[in-house]
Write a protein that holds these residues in place. Structure first.
Motif, short mmCIF file in Angstrom:
data_model
loop_
_atom_site.label_atom_id
_atom_site.label_comp_id
_atom_site.label_asym_id
_atom_site.label_seq_id
_atom_site.Cartn_x
_atom_site.Cartn_y
_atom_site.Cartn_z
N GLY A 28 26.01 -43.50 48.68
CA GLY A 28 25.81 -43.59 50.11
C GLY A 28 26.45 -44.84 50.66
N SER A 29 26.15 -45.16 51.88
CA SER A 29 26.74 -46.33 52.51
C SER A 29 26.25 -47.60 51.86
N ALA A 30 26.96 -48.70 52.12
CA ALA A 30 26.64 -49.98 51.49
C ALA A 30 25.23 -50.44 51.82
N GLY A 31 24.71 -50.05 53.00
CA GLY A 31 23.38 -50.50 53.39
C GLY A 31 22.29 -49.51 53.08
N ALA A 32 22.58 -48.47 52.30
CA ALA A 32 21.59 -47.44 52.01
C ALA A 32 20.38 -48.02 51.29
N GLN A 33 19.21 -47.45 51.57
CA GLN A 33 17.98 -47.90 50.94
C GLN A 33 17.28 -46.74 50.25
N ILE A 34 16.45 -47.08 49.27
CA ILE A 34 15.68 -46.09 48.51
C ILE A 34 14.21 -46.49 48.56
N ASP A 35 13.36 -45.51 48.70
CA ASP A 35 11.91 -45.72 48.68
C ASP A 35 11.47 -46.00 47.24
N THR A 36 10.82 -47.15 47.02
CA THR A 36 10.37 -47.46 45.67
C THR A 36 9.28 -46.50 45.20
N GLY A 37 8.63 -45.81 46.14
CA GLY A 37 7.68 -44.78 45.74
C GLY A 37 8.39 -43.61 45.07
N ASP A 38 9.58 -43.27 45.57
CA ASP A 38 10.38 -42.23 44.92
C ASP A 38 10.81 -42.70 43.53
N ALA A 39 11.17 -43.99 43.44
CA ALA A 39 11.55 -44.54 42.14
C ALA A 39 10.40 -44.45 41.14
N GLU A 40 9.19 -44.74 41.61
CA GLU A 40 8.02 -44.64 40.72
C GLU A 40 7.83 -43.21 40.24
N ASN A 41 7.96 -42.25 41.14
CA ASN A 41 7.75 -40.84 40.77
C ASN A 41 8.73 -40.40 39.69
N VAL A 42 10.02 -40.74 39.86
CA VAL A 42 11.00 -40.29 38.87
C VAL A 42 10.84 -41.07 37.56
N ALA A 43 10.43 -42.33 37.66
CA ALA A 43 10.21 -43.12 36.44
C ALA A 43 9.06 -42.55 35.63
N ARG A 44 7.98 -42.14 36.30
CA ARG A 44 6.85 -41.54 35.59
C ARG A 44 7.27 -40.23 34.92
N GLY A 45 8.04 -39.43 35.63
CA GLY A 45 8.49 -38.17 35.04
C GLY A 45 9.37 -38.39 33.84
N PHE A 46 10.19 -39.43 33.88
CA PHE A 46 11.14 -39.70 32.80
C PHE A 46 10.47 -40.36 31.60
N ILE A 47 9.52 -41.26 31.83
CA ILE A 47 8.96 -42.11 30.77
C ILE A 47 7.65 -41.57 30.21
N GLN A 48 6.74 -41.22 31.09
CA GLN A 48 5.36 -41.00 30.66
C GLN A 48 5.21 -39.70 29.89
N ASP A 49 4.67 -39.79 28.68
CA ASP A 49 4.41 -38.62 27.85
C ASP A 49 3.26 -38.94 26.92
N ASP A 50 3.12 -38.17 25.84
CA ASP A 50 1.99 -38.39 24.95
C ASP A 50 2.17 -39.63 24.06
N ARG A 51 3.34 -40.27 24.11
CA ARG A 51 3.57 -41.48 23.31
C ARG A 51 3.66 -42.75 24.16
N THR A 52 4.04 -42.61 25.42
CA THR A 52 4.30 -43.78 26.25
C THR A 52 3.61 -43.63 27.60
N THR A 53 2.98 -44.72 28.05
CA THR A 53 2.36 -44.75 29.37
C THR A 53 3.07 -45.79 30.23
N LEU A 54 3.06 -45.56 31.54
CA LEU A 54 3.74 -46.43 32.49
C LEU A 54 2.74 -46.95 33.51
N ASP A 55 2.61 -48.28 33.59
CA ASP A 55 1.81 -48.94 34.62
C ASP A 55 2.76 -49.50 35.66
#
Length: 215
Positions: A76-103
């Protein structure tokens, strides 16, 4: 003696694509296997197993692609921003499983895209320090756009992977060539330098601390 990575844009793009493919090929392959079982088996228990495998693998593939879209994409443009709530959601989906938890205790806010991409890539770096699973804690340090991040990992076999400090600093690994695995920490270092952050790693017992602070 370390040498700087000399990688052109086309090679960087190719290696990042290879990394994404590496992350999704396993769950996609499992989906294919599950579909083959459904076609060939009449046993109801085997069909139920196959459906469960397909469902879990499809969710995993989707989570990994959504994570990659923000961590490596988010064009996107140089000034584009991302919601850190969206970042949290995708991080939980990527990391959290039966072996690893994310705080995750990063406040929800709109932040510059490259800073959020740096955070997500640091989560990937953090996951590499606990190869047998454990806990990853992510928190913000400081305030506003000048603030940084601190990640702590704990696991039974916590360690700082070989060459990762050099890769984060932009130095070539032993042998001088990057592969699809090494490109991710290298890309994390590129994001850090582009956003004005320095990255440090420290091992204390079974805890690894990763800090991103203004350089």
């Amino acid at each position: 003696m370390t040498t700087a990575v000399n990688l052109d844009k086309l090679d960087l793009a190719a290696l990042l694509c290879s990394r994404v493919c590496h992350d999704v090929i396993s769950p996609v392959g499992a989906i294919v296997n599950g579909l083959e079982v459904l076609e060939d088996e009449d046993d109801p228990s085997m069909k139920a197993f196959a459906l469960d495998l397909i469902g879990k693998s499809a969710r995993q593939a989707s989570a990994r692609l959504q994570f990659a879209r923000l961590a490596f994409g988010a064009a996107g443009s140089a000034g584009a921003q991302i919601d850190t709530g969206d970042a949290e959601n995708v991080a939980r989906g990527f990391i959290q499983d039966d072996r690893t938890t994310l705080d995750w205790t990063v406040p929800r806010t709109l932040s510059p895209k490259n800073k959020v991409k740096l955070l997500l890539n640091l989560v990937m770096v953090a996951s590499s320090t606990i190869p047998r699973g454990g806990r990853i804690s992510v928190e913000a340090t400081g305030e506003g756009e000048e603030g940084g991040f601190r990640l702590r990992t704990q696991g039974s076999h916590s360690r700082i992977p070989a060459h990762i400090v050099d890769l984060l600093a932009g130095h070539a690994p032993e042998g001088g060539a990057l592969d699809a695995h090494a490109v991710q920490p290298h890309y994390t270092g590129l994001l850090a330098r582009a956003t004005g952050y320095g990255i440090s790693l420290a091992l204390d017992g079974d805890t690894v601390v990763i800090a991103a602070e203004r350089a």
